[in-house]
Design an enzyme around this catalytic site. Sequence first.
Site, PDB file in Angstrom:
ATOM      1  N   PRO A  45       0.830  -1.211   0.000  1.00 54.72           N
ATOM      2  CA  PRO A  45       0.000   0.000   0.000  1.00 54.72           C
ATOM      3  C   PRO A  45       0.865   1.261   0.000  1.00 54.72           C
ATOM      4  O   PRO A  45       0.546   2.241  -0.667  1.00 54.72           O
ATOM      5  CB  PRO A  45      -0.808  -0.099   1.298  1.00 54.72           C
ATOM      6  CG  PRO A  45      -0.710  -1.524   1.728  1.00 54.72           C
ATOM      7  CD  PRO A  45       0.552  -2.066   1.174  1.00 54.72           C
ATOM      8  N   PRO A 204      56.864   1.410  -1.070  1.00 53.62           N
ATOM      9  CA  PRO A 204      58.300   1.534  -0.808  1.00 53.62           C
ATOM     10  C   PRO A 204      58.992   0.241  -0.369  1.00 53.62           C
ATOM     11  O   PRO A 204      60.193   0.252  -0.148  1.00 53.62           O
ATOM     12  CB  PRO A 204      58.353   2.572   0.308  1.00 53.62           C
ATOM     13  CG  PRO A 204      57.043   2.457   0.998  1.00 53.62           C
ATOM     14  CD  PRO A 204      56.050   2.098  -0.065  1.00 53.62           C
ATOM     15  N   ASP A 227      61.054  -5.676  -9.830  1.00 57.03           N
ATOM     16  CA  ASP A 227      62.238  -4.836  -9.674  1.00 57.03           C
ATOM     17  C   ASP A 227      62.956  -5.180  -8.389  1.00 57.03           C
ATOM     18  O   ASP A 227      62.460  -5.944  -7.581  1.00 57.03           O
ATOM     19  CB  ASP A 227      61.804  -3.371  -9.530  1.00 57.03           C
ATOM     20  CG  ASP A 227      61.386  -2.770 -10.835  1.00 57.03           C
ATOM     21  OD1 ASP A 227      61.883  -3.224 -11.869  1.00 57.03           O
ATOM     22  OD2 ASP A 227      60.557  -1.847 -10.812  1.00 57.03           O
ATOM     23  N   LYS A 249      68.229  -4.661 -10.723  1.00 58.96           N
ATOM     24  CA  LYS A 249      69.679  -4.623 -10.642  1.00 58.96           C
ATOM     25  C   LYS A 249      70.099  -5.321  -9.350  1.00 58.96           C
ATOM     26  O   LYS A 249      69.587  -5.047  -8.296  1.00 58.96           O
ATOM     27  CB  LYS A 249      70.091  -3.158 -10.609  1.00 58.96           C
ATOM     28  CG  LYS A 249      71.544  -2.925 -10.768  1.00 58.96           C
ATOM     29  CD  LYS A 249      71.852  -1.450 -11.012  1.00 58.96           C
ATOM     30  CE  LYS A 249      70.826  -0.474 -10.478  1.00 58.96           C
ATOM     31  NZ  LYS A 249      71.171   0.924 -10.725  1.00 58.96           N
ATOM     32  N   GLY A 280      58.404  -0.720  -7.651  1.00 56.43           N
ATOM     33  CA  GLY A 280      58.546  -0.014  -6.389  1.00 56.43           C
ATOM     34  C   GLY A 280      57.770   1.296  -6.437  1.00 56.43           C
ATOM     35  O   GLY A 280      57.663   1.920  -7.487  1.00 56.43           O
ATOM     36  N   GLY A 281      57.207   1.690  -5.307  1.00 54.59           N
ATOM     37  CA  GLY A 281      56.523   2.984  -5.229  1.00 54.59           C
ATOM     38  C   GLY A 281      55.324   3.047  -6.136  1.00 54.59           C
ATOM     39  O   GLY A 281      54.515   2.122  -6.181  1.00 54.59           O
ATOM     40  N   ASP A 282      55.209   4.132  -6.876  1.00 58.49           N
ATOM     41  CA  ASP A 282      54.141   4.305  -7.842  1.00 58.49           C
ATOM     42  C   ASP A 282      54.715   4.137  -9.251  1.00 58.49           C
ATOM     43  O   ASP A 282      55.812   4.613  -9.527  1.00 58.49           O
ATOM     44  CB  ASP A 282      53.528   5.710  -7.692  1.00 58.49           C
ATOM     45  CG  ASP A 282      52.363   5.898  -8.640  1.00 58.49           C
ATOM     46  OD1 ASP A 282      51.229   5.599  -8.229  1.00 58.49           O
ATOM     47  OD2 ASP A 282      52.582   6.302  -9.808  1.00 58.49           O
ATOM     48  N   THR A 310      54.038   6.195  -3.296  1.00 56.33           N
ATOM     49  CA  THR A 310      55.376   6.551  -3.785  1.00 56.33           C
ATOM     50  C   THR A 310      56.364   6.763  -2.640  1.00 56.33           C
ATOM     51  O   THR A 310      56.008   7.296  -1.581  1.00 56.33           O
ATOM     52  CB  THR A 310      55.317   7.799  -4.688  1.00 56.33           C
ATOM     53  OG1 THR A 310      56.656   8.084  -5.134  1.00 56.33           O
ATOM     54  CG2 THR A 310      54.766   9.023  -3.966  1.00 56.33           C
ATOM     55  N   MET A 356      66.938   8.715  -6.331  1.00 53.37           N
ATOM     56  CA  MET A 356      68.129   8.229  -7.041  1.00 53.37           C
ATOM     57  C   MET A 356      69.275   9.230  -6.967  1.00 53.37           C
ATOM     58  O   MET A 356      70.014   9.417  -7.934  1.00 53.37           O
ATOM     59  CB  MET A 356      67.783   7.946  -8.524  1.00 53.37           C
ATOM     60  CG  MET A 356      66.706   6.881  -8.663  1.00 53.37           C
ATOM     61  SD  MET A 356      66.308   6.484 -10.375  1.00 53.37           S
ATOM     62  CE  MET A 356      65.114   7.751 -10.779  1.00 53.37           C
ATOM     63  N   GLY A 385      63.868   3.246   3.437  1.00 50.55           N
ATOM     64  CA  GLY A 385      62.647   3.564   4.180  1.00 50.55           C
ATOM     65  C   GLY A 385      61.776   2.335   4.400  1.00 50.55           C
ATOM     66  O   GLY A 385      61.544   1.574   3.474  1.00 50.55           O
TER      67      GLY A 385
HETATM   68  N1  SAH Z   1      58.545   4.642  -8.631  1.00 48.28           N
HETATM   69  C1  SAH Z   1      59.297   4.744  -7.401  1.00 48.28           C
HETATM   70  C2  SAH Z   1      60.608   5.451  -7.577  1.00 48.28           C
HETATM   71  C3  SAH Z   1      61.559   4.741  -8.483  1.00 48.28           C
HETATM   72  S1  SAH Z   1      63.131   5.508  -8.558  1.00 48.28           S
HETATM   73  C4  SAH Z   1      58.431   5.424  -6.351  1.00 48.28           C
HETATM   74  O1  SAH Z   1      57.381   5.990  -6.652  1.00 48.28           O
HETATM   75  O2  SAH Z   1      58.805   5.345  -5.174  1.00 48.28           O
HETATM   76  C5  SAH Z   1      64.026   4.617  -7.339  1.00 48.28           C
HETATM   77  C6  SAH Z   1      64.356   5.528  -6.184  1.00 48.28           C
HETATM   78  O3  SAH Z   1      63.261   5.564  -5.288  1.00 48.28           O
HETATM   79  C7  SAH Z   1      65.493   5.072  -5.334  1.00 48.28           C
HETATM   80  O4  SAH Z   1      66.733   5.430  -5.898  1.00 48.28           O
HETATM   81  C8  SAH Z   1      65.238   5.840  -4.067  1.00 48.28           C
HETATM   82  O5  SAH Z   1      65.586   7.197  -4.220  1.00 48.28           O
HETATM   83  C9  SAH Z   1      63.738   5.781  -3.989  1.00 48.28           C
HETATM   84  N2  SAH Z   1      63.246   4.682  -3.123  1.00 48.28           N
HETATM   85  C10 SAH Z   1      62.355   3.752  -3.459  1.00 48.28           C
HETATM   86  N3  SAH Z   1      62.078   2.959  -2.401  1.00 48.28           N
HETATM   87  C11 SAH Z   1      62.820   3.417  -1.378  1.00 48.28           C
HETATM   88  C12 SAH Z   1      62.969   3.038  -0.022  1.00 48.28           C
HETATM   89  N4  SAH Z   1      62.287   2.027   0.498  1.00 48.28           N
HETATM   90  N5  SAH Z   1      63.800   3.762   0.750  1.00 48.28           N
HETATM   91  C13 SAH Z   1      64.466   4.803   0.248  1.00 48.28           C
HETATM   92  N6  SAH Z   1      64.388   5.204  -1.015  1.00 48.28           N
HETATM   93  C14 SAH Z   1      63.555   4.522  -1.831  1.00 48.28           C
END
Ligand code: SAH
Length: 432
Positions: A45, A204, A227, A249, A280-282, A310, A356, A385
């Site tokens: 309803p 990281p 990587d 590397k 690694g990172g972004d 990142t 780097m 880190g």
């Molecule tokens: N795409 C990645 C960066 C790649 S260049 C990002 O967004 O984090 C690689 C560099 O990232 C390294 O030479 C260093 O400067 C930094 N890096 C990445 N991981 C790290 C960590 N755990 N501690 C310190 N530096 C880091």
Amino acid sequence: MAHEIYPLGLKIAGRLVVVVGGGPVAARRARALVEAGARVRVIAPDVCEELSVLAQVSPPGAVELVARAYRAGDLDEAWLVHTATGSPTVDQQVSDDAERARVFCVTAGDASVGSAWVPAVARTALTDDAEVTVAVTAGRDPRRATAIRDAVAAALQSGTLPLRRRRPRIGKVERVSDTRSTSATSAGAVERASGRVWLVGGGPGDTGLVTARGRSVLAQADVVVVDRLGPRALLRELSPDVEVIDVGKTSGNHPVPQDEINALLVQHALAGRDVVRLKGGDPYVFGRGGEELAACREAGIEVAVVPGVTSAVSVPAAAGIPVTHRGVARGFSVLTGHDGAAGVPGGADHTLVLLMGVTRLAETADALVTADRPADTPVALVEDGFGPRQRVTVGTLADIAERAAAVGVRPPAVIVVGDVVRLSPAWAQQAR
Ligand code: SAH
């Protein structure tokens, strides 16, 4: 042993389902049915706001609202009925009518009335367009079912369950523009389609700092290309038949050149494997993700990016350094060395983050000294880190290279330049 229920998945799309009742429970049921493609007829309803909104926003014909009380004959044509009227008498009547009409009936109230139960459901969309659906019932205790469902949902999200596709991806056209179409294989021949590629930002290095989507995609990969940096510990969780290719590397070895990495991604995907490029990172912050994306696209491979945390922001944070801070720094720039510093704002209130940068630190620190970025600008060097070797070395543009050399700073490290460095515990300690 007798079970009280017999679990089943219904293909309800296009079929009529009658929902008796107009309250929030009926609305929830109706919504789920519409999502499964059913034609829903609501008999009540009055209906609550949620139901009238659902009727408005659903595709035409998906929801029909019949504004009156339930009466015999309402279940004609229905494949299924849900009753949630709040009145035990009406629910009982619907249930009895359903029984006679041989229509399964779910009641919201008394679980002993009716002939079907709605389970608690967890769903996960998978990378190959499939979906895992877990439906939980727990006797007459729906809350227990919900709690179990939540735990299962969390496990599905965690990327720790074996979500990998076990059958080859077949019957799809190998063109990006055609991925929605299924190539009919009238002769019965199956076409093995290309796999897909995900560029996953792993953060990281700490396994807690990869996104839930990143983990989920990783759990579905046939091939993982990794990587040196990034959450490598996650590789141990992969099933043994996942192929792991290390392109990073290692000391003494050179990394695999970028064009070879691109070719690897394409080759494996063309062979029908789902590939995760774990970075690694972004992927887009000095990660060459854009090039990998372009290479896949050029080869007609479907490719997607899963962003990551990142190191440019998170590694300073690990050392207690916010890259921006009210009253201290209003912005930040991420660079790879002094070459990029020319165009960025000067001043210690604009944070510079250098990736780097360890090997050319002395040169870089020199080059960064300008009229508005004096030699006594604070600098922090954050090694590894979130890793076991994490260490913070602080100084100024004038002396950081010397201090770094004295303690033997090694990559990977993030260099932070600017007044925000004063906020770190390491700076406070040094000042004492
Ligand atoms: N795409 C990645 C960066 C790649 S260049 C990002 O967004 O984090 C690689 C560099 O990232 C390294 O030479 C260093 O400067 C930094 N890096 C990445 N991981 C790290 C960590 N755990 N501690 C310190 N530096 C880091």
